[in-house]
Enzyme design. Structure first.
Site, PDB file in Angstrom:
ATOM      1  N   LYS A   1     -26.927 -14.615  -5.633  1.00  0.00           N
ATOM      2  CA  LYS A   1     -27.822 -13.448  -5.690  1.00  0.00           C
ATOM      3  C   LYS A   1     -27.406 -12.539  -4.536  1.00  0.00           C
ATOM      4  CE  LYS A   1     -32.686 -12.236  -6.209  1.00  0.00           C
ATOM      5  NZ  LYS A   1     -32.782 -11.162  -5.232  1.00  0.00           N
TER       6      LYS A   1
ATOM      7  N   ASP B   1       0.607   4.471  -2.383  1.00  0.00           N
ATOM      8  CA  ASP B   1       0.369   5.827  -1.870  1.00  0.00           C
ATOM      9  C   ASP B   1       1.374   6.817  -2.440  1.00  0.00           C
ATOM     10  OD1 ASP B   1      -1.656   4.747  -0.440  1.00  0.00           O
ATOM     11  OD2 ASP B   1      -0.565   4.698   1.472  1.00  0.00           O
TER      12      ASP B   1
ATOM     13  N   CYS C   1     -32.900 -15.869  43.106  1.00  0.00           N
ATOM     14  CA  CYS C   1     -32.754 -16.047  44.553  1.00  0.00           C
ATOM     15  C   CYS C   1     -33.472 -14.977  45.376  1.00  0.00           C
ATOM     16  CB  CYS C   1     -31.281 -16.073  44.942  1.00  0.00           C
ATOM     17  SG  CYS C   1     -30.465 -14.468  44.778  1.00  0.00           S
TER      18      CYS C   1
ATOM     19  N   GLU D   1     -24.770 -18.002 -10.380  1.00  0.00           N
ATOM     20  CA  GLU D   1     -23.974 -17.119  -9.515  1.00  0.00           C
ATOM     21  C   GLU D   1     -24.787 -16.744  -8.279  1.00  0.00           C
ATOM     22  OE1 GLU D   1     -23.512 -13.050 -11.145  1.00  0.00           O
ATOM     23  OE2 GLU D   1     -24.630 -13.837 -12.837  1.00  0.00           O
TER      24      GLU D   1
ATOM     25  N   CYS E   1     -33.562 -10.417  42.411  1.00  0.00           N
ATOM     26  CA  CYS E   1     -33.034 -11.417  41.483  1.00  0.00           C
ATOM     27  C   CYS E   1     -34.083 -12.498  41.212  1.00  0.00           C
ATOM     28  CB  CYS E   1     -31.776 -12.034  42.099  1.00  0.00           C
ATOM     29  SG  CYS E   1     -31.210 -13.498  41.209  1.00  0.00           S
TER      30      CYS E   1
ATOM     31  N   TYR F   1     -23.288  -8.336 -13.113  1.00  0.00           N
ATOM     32  CA  TYR F   1     -23.947  -9.592 -13.479  1.00  0.00           C
ATOM     33  C   TYR F   1     -24.711  -9.576 -14.789  1.00  0.00           C
ATOM     34  CZ  TYR F   1     -27.788  -7.349 -10.903  1.00  0.00           C
ATOM     35  OH  TYR F   1     -28.719  -6.476 -10.453  1.00  0.00           O
TER      36      TYR F   1
ATOM     37  N   SER G   1     -36.837  -7.699 -13.075  1.00  0.00           N
ATOM     38  CA  SER G   1     -36.529  -8.459 -11.854  1.00  0.00           C
ATOM     39  C   SER G   1     -36.605  -9.953 -12.183  1.00  0.00           C
ATOM     40  CB  SER G   1     -37.462  -8.059 -10.721  1.00  0.00           C
ATOM     41  OG  SER G   1     -38.777  -8.294 -11.104  1.00  0.00           O
ATOM     42  N   LEU G   2     -36.435 -10.782 -11.165  1.00  0.00           N
ATOM     43  CA  LEU G   2     -36.348 -12.235 -11.408  1.00  0.00           C
ATOM     44  C   LEU G   2     -37.527 -12.961 -10.766  1.00  0.00           C
ATOM     45  CD1 LEU G   2     -32.586 -12.738 -10.464  1.00  0.00           C
ATOM     46  CD2 LEU G   2     -33.561 -13.009 -12.754  1.00  0.00           C
TER      47      LEU G   2
ATOM     48  N   ASP H   1       0.818  -1.219   0.000  1.00  0.00           N
ATOM     49  CA  ASP H   1       0.000   0.000   0.000  1.00  0.00           C
ATOM     50  C   ASP H   1       0.851   1.268   0.000  1.00  0.00           C
ATOM     51  OD1 ASP H   1      -2.041  -1.713   0.100  1.00  0.00           O
ATOM     52  OD2 ASP H   1      -2.872  -1.050   2.025  1.00  0.00           O
TER      53      ASP H   1
ATOM     54  N   CYS I   1     -27.025  -9.269  40.503  1.00  0.00           N
ATOM     55  CA  CYS I   1     -27.677  -9.840  41.685  1.00  0.00           C
ATOM     56  C   CYS I   1     -26.680  -9.753  42.828  1.00  0.00           C
ATOM     57  CB  CYS I   1     -28.052 -11.295  41.409  1.00  0.00           C
ATOM     58  SG  CYS I   1     -28.218 -12.283  42.907  1.00  0.00           S
TER      59      CYS I   1
ATOM     60  N   ASP J   1     -27.268  -9.546  -1.970  1.00  0.00           N
ATOM     61  CA  ASP J   1     -28.275  -8.736  -1.293  1.00  0.00           C
ATOM     62  C   ASP J   1     -27.755  -7.308  -1.144  1.00  0.00           C
ATOM     63  OD1 ASP J   1     -30.649  -8.252  -0.146  1.00  0.00           O
ATOM     64  OD2 ASP J   1     -30.281  -9.370   1.703  1.00  0.00           O
TER      65      ASP J   1
ATOM     66  N   LYS K   1     -34.213 -19.081  -4.125  1.00  0.00           N
ATOM     67  CA  LYS K   1     -34.064 -18.329  -2.877  1.00  0.00           C
ATOM     68  C   LYS K   1     -33.613 -19.209  -1.715  1.00  0.00           C
ATOM     69  CE  LYS K   1     -35.783 -14.568  -2.066  1.00  0.00           C
ATOM     70  NZ  LYS K   1     -35.180 -13.243  -1.876  1.00  0.00           N
TER      71      LYS K   1
ATOM     72  N   CYS L   1     -26.942 -17.300  45.554  1.00  0.00           N
ATOM     73  CA  CYS L   1     -27.858 -17.341  44.411  1.00  0.00           C
ATOM     74  C   CYS L   1     -27.629 -18.627  43.612  1.00  0.00           C
ATOM     75  CB  CYS L   1     -27.623 -16.112  43.538  1.00  0.00           C
ATOM     76  SG  CYS L   1     -28.570 -16.158  42.011  1.00  0.00           S
TER      77      CYS L   1
HETATM   78  S1  IVH Z   1     -29.777 -10.884 -12.843  1.00  0.00           S
HETATM   79  C1  IVH Z   1     -33.044  -9.765 -15.892  1.00  0.00           C
HETATM   80  N1  IVH Z   1     -27.975 -11.575 -11.107  1.00  0.00           N
HETATM   81  O1  IVH Z   1     -31.940  -9.458  -7.861  1.00  0.00           O
HETATM   82  C2  IVH Z   1     -32.431 -10.267 -14.677  1.00  0.00           C
HETATM   83  N2  IVH Z   1     -29.751 -10.177 -10.389  1.00  0.00           N
HETATM   84  O2  IVH Z   1     -35.075  -9.718  -8.814  1.00  0.00           O
HETATM   85  C3  IVH Z   1     -31.448  -9.322 -14.116  1.00  0.00           C
HETATM   86  N3  IVH Z   1     -29.581  -9.500  -8.049  1.00  0.00           N
HETATM   87  O3  IVH Z   1     -32.947  -6.340  -8.339  1.00  0.00           O
HETATM   88  C4  IVH Z   1     -31.000  -9.690 -12.784  1.00  0.00           C
HETATM   89  N4  IVH Z   1     -27.721 -10.565  -7.597  1.00  0.00           N
HETATM   90  O4  IVH Z   1     -30.476  -6.459  -8.320  1.00  0.00           O
HETATM   91  C5  IVH Z   1     -29.109 -10.892 -11.330  1.00  0.00           C
HETATM   92  N5  IVH Z   1     -26.279 -12.234  -9.666  1.00  0.00           N
HETATM   93  C6  IVH Z   1     -27.401 -11.556  -9.892  1.00  0.00           C
HETATM   94  C7  IVH Z   1     -28.024 -10.803  -8.892  1.00  0.00           C
HETATM   95  C8  IVH Z   1     -29.208 -10.132  -9.176  1.00  0.00           C
HETATM   96  C9  IVH Z   1     -28.666  -9.781  -7.123  1.00  0.00           C
HETATM   97  C10 IVH Z   1     -30.788  -8.686  -7.802  1.00  0.00           C
HETATM   98  C11 IVH Z   1     -31.002  -7.623  -8.836  1.00  0.00           C
HETATM   99  C12 IVH Z   1     -32.491  -7.466  -8.984  1.00  0.00           C
HETATM  100  C13 IVH Z   1     -33.027  -8.665  -8.286  1.00  0.00           C
HETATM  101  C14 IVH Z   1     -33.814  -9.486  -9.261  1.00  0.00           C
END
Ligand code: IVH
Length: 688
Positions: free
Chosen positions: A122, A43, A430, A120, A427, A240, A88-89, A39, A444, A124, A332, A450
């Site tokens: 998912k 720097d 006791c 891969e 307590c 992703y 979304s999925l 590092d 206590c 959070d 999930k 106790c």
């Molecule tokens: S693919 C068209 N890959 O999950 C599909 N989504 O309900 C595009 N998320 O809000 C999503 N990890 O932010 C994909 N490895 C991953 C993910 C991922 C998290 C989230 C994504 C989205 C939600 C899908």
């Protein structure tokens, strides 16, 4: 406008070189997690670049490594309309739904051919879109409702995993692919678990608000107008998928998602290392199970596996439903945060009398186990959370961590009776008076009168690290104390067959085994004996230090606080506890009875010492989860090693748990070997 001096050719050359070099080290460090310089050297390069840019401000470019934090906070957020919606999925929760998913795909494609999937984790975190034009990051936006989100470029620029300019792989390697005209990369920004623990610890120490979980912390950070805040927080990104993808005319585009990922990686974007291509639904299931098993080890939170058809042609044929693609699925995992109701709050009495509130919960399945209790630590924690009996709360259990209540979520108009929690005046075990102990704790006042304290003291004396009486666990101690057979630890050595047989689950064989184990434990070591006495603040390492220093129990019992303070690592508080303990007549009587009962050790042989690690210097950093820090220290000392407080060139090993910070950095910088706690445990085993 002030006139800037004109840079010479040499300066321009140095500048270009510095930027290229810094970009390369950023990529190696943040994207590949494989730094090749310390590092401090990084720097220095950075400092030199800053100097040049200060002298010739006209040379500052938006992709310069110095420009991650723009100067002024924004006045507000701009809305961004996504050119292609962010979908979304759909979700599945079990294996058979996953098999159904594959069936539907095959039916739709009207083919029985094997399907390959790109799998891969998912993540959070917070979904974002990055837009690169001719390789330059021009905009970052949140997903928002999928149609439009907010412009968060100022914050995303501060994240070191996100390249400000794509790596020109074609220029560096003849096989590399040229940077596209326009590229929209999508992914998840998250806060690392260890980083989250660290910022929450600092916030708690400073008395400021803590975050509920890493996702809220990441989202809260990206919602800040001042990029300096994001720059100081441990945010990261995994990419992703790709949205807009405009290549130069005639340039090839990949045929699969996995090949797309390799391209993104070439361009310096960070992909999840757990990604994998597998064949068929069964292998997707196996992947998901492996990932679930690995979940506690990952330094980021995941809530499932994402399974996507790998071939882009097949994706195109399958197309989309209203809001989700037909070619992808989220499998999930059990939630790590769920809501439940606090049925009651009870008070538990610990070994030294400290009274701890414990919430009795409506049982819930969280983080893979059913939970019905959660510690509330102390009254200050109850006040901080604002918990009352009857409240609906969020319980969190991430990794292998003990469940805890993180938030009250009772709706304001809930038709439930809520009761405030008060520390009892007497307590619960006791009936002795409860008295304050320090600023936030209560204790206590019954001492060994106790039964709760007595049980804890006896459990501690018999446990691993102390006399280690095999088979004498919590349940038996409870029965012995309740039946009045064992009143203090010395009574354990007067137990006879008649006292044991007939107790719950105690047949002849187990009764004899227990008697044999008690007999064996009579021969112990002074450090084990001292640790077993349960003197406040005296853990295994301190017990060892005291025993080595004084050499005999008599010498230790005769020492005053001044003499005690000459022992390494013993300060005034520990010294006062030790002196106070031995000044107490009741304690002296118990010690005498133990010795009469045959508990003995040899003063020469202070501990089961070995010299397996003699002369080696260890540093412990971050939080340890399998053993306490004190235990780790005692184990190392017993093997002849020294445990130091800071890392230097002389350090042989650094044991780093989650949340390790500057000591770990220093170790990497100095090239000191580092191991995590799991490696440390096997390392210790090898030394025995
Ligand atoms: S693919 C068209 N890959 O999950 C599909 N989504 O309900 C595009 N998320 O809000 C999503 N990890 O932010 C994909 N490895 C991953 C993910 C991922 C998290 C989230 C994504 C989205 C939600 C899908």
């Amino acid at each position: 406008m002030t006139e800037h001096s004109k840079p010479g050719q040499a300066v321009l050359q140095e500048l270009a070189q510095l930027r290229a070099e810094l970009a390369r080290h950023d990529y190696l460090y943040h994207t590949l997690d494989a730094p090749i310089i310390p590092d401090a050297q990084y720097d220095q390069l950075f400092l030199r670049l800053e100097q040049i840019e200060q002298e010739y401000p006209q040379l500052i470019s938006p992709d310069s490594p110095t420009q991650r934090v723009g100067s002024a906070p924004l006045a507000g957020f701009e809305q961004v309309r996504h050119e292609l919606p962010m979908m979304s999925l759909a979700k599945v929760f079990n294996g058979s739904d996953l098999v159904d998913f594959e069936e539907r795909i095959k039916k739709r494609l009207d083919s029985e051919a094997a399907i390959y999937y790109s799998c891969e984790p998912k993540i959070d975190g917070v979904a974002v879109s990055l837009l690169y034009e001719d390789g330059l990051l021009v905009r970052a936006a949140t997903r928002g409702d999928g149609v439009s989100g907010e412009d968060i470029t100022h914050n995303v620029r501060t994240i070191k995993d996100v390249p400000l300019r794509l790596r020109d792989a074609a220029a560096e390697d003849s096989k590399g692919s040229a940077i596209p005209r326009r590229l929209e990369v999508r992914g998840e920004i998250y806060m690392s678990r260890s980083g989250f623990d660290q910022i929450n610890l600092s916030a708690a120490e400073a008395g400021t608000k803590t975050f509920v979980n890493p996702r809220n912390a990441a989202a809260g950070t990206l919602r800040q107008l001042d990029p300096k805040i994001a720059a100081a927080r441990p945010l990261h990104m995994f990419c992703y998928s790709v949205g807009i993808f405009e290549v130069a005319q005639g340039a090839q585009t990949p045929i699969s998602l996995s090949a797309t990922f390799e391209l993104l990686a070439q361009w310096g974007l960070r992909l999840n290392p757990e990604r994998q291509v597998v064949k068929g639904a069964q292998e997707c299931l196996q992947y998901s199970e492996r990932l679930l098993a690995k979940r506690p080890e990952l330094d980021y939170e995941i809530d499932g596996a994402v399974i996507k058809v790998d071939r882009l042609q097949l994706q195109a044929e399958l197309g989309f439903n209203a809001r989700t693609p037909r070619w992808a699925m989220a499998y999930k995992f059990p939630a790590e945060e769920v809501s439940t109701v606090v049925r009651d709050v009870e008070f538990q009495v610990g070994r030294t009398g400290t009274i701890t509130p414990v919430a009795r919960l409506e049982p819930v399945f969280v983080g893979g186990v059913t939970v019905s209790n959660a510690t509330l630590h102390n009254m200050a924690e109850i006040a901080r959370l604002g918990v009352r009996i009857g409240d609906t709360v969020i319980v969190r259990r991430a990794g292998d961590v003990i469940p805890k209540i993180v938030k009250v979520v009772t709706p304001e108009d809930a038709q439930v009776e809520l009761r405030e929690v008060h520390m009892p005046e007497t307590c619960p075990a006791c009936g002795s008076e409860v008295e304050p102990a320090g600023d936030i704790l209560f204790r206590c006042s019954g001492g060994l009168v106790c039964p709760a304290q007595r049980k804890e003291a006896i459990r501690h004396f018999c446990a691993r690290g102390a006399l280690d009486i095999e088979g004498l666990g919590d349940k038996l101690v409870e029965q012995f104390v309740d039946a009045g057979i064992v009143k203090d630890v010395s009574d354990v050595f007067h137990l006879g067959y008649a006292d044991i047989e007939g107790l719950e689950r105690m047949a002849e064989k187990s009764a004899n085994n227990l008697l044999a184990a008690i007999d064996k434990s009579r021969s112990t070591t002074l450090p084990r004996f001292l640790f077993g006495l349960g003197i406040p603040e005296v853990g295994e390492a301190t017990a060892l230090a005291l025993a080595s220093h004084f050499g005999s129990l008599e010498a230790l019992m005769g020492a005053d606080t001044a003499a005690l303070e000459t022992v390494e690592d013993v300060g005034p508080i520990v010294a006062a506890h030790v002196a106070h303990f031995f000044a107490n007549d009741e304690n002296r009587v118990v010690i005498a009875r133990l010795r009469e009962a045959g508990v003995h050790w040899s003063d020469e042989e202070v501990a089961e010492q070995s010299d397996a690690l003699s002369g080696q210097i260890f540093v412990l950093t971050g939080s340890l989860e399998i053993m306490t820090r004190d235990e780790a220290k005692a184990k190392l000392q017993a093997l002849g090693a020294k445990v130091a407080g800071s890392v230097s060139k002389k350090t042989n090993w650094v044991v780093a748990g989650p949340g390790a910070g500057s000591k770990l950095d220093k170790a990497v910088e100095l090239g000191v070997s580092v191991m995590d706690e799991a490696q440390f445990v096997s390392f210790l085993k090898e030394q025995q």
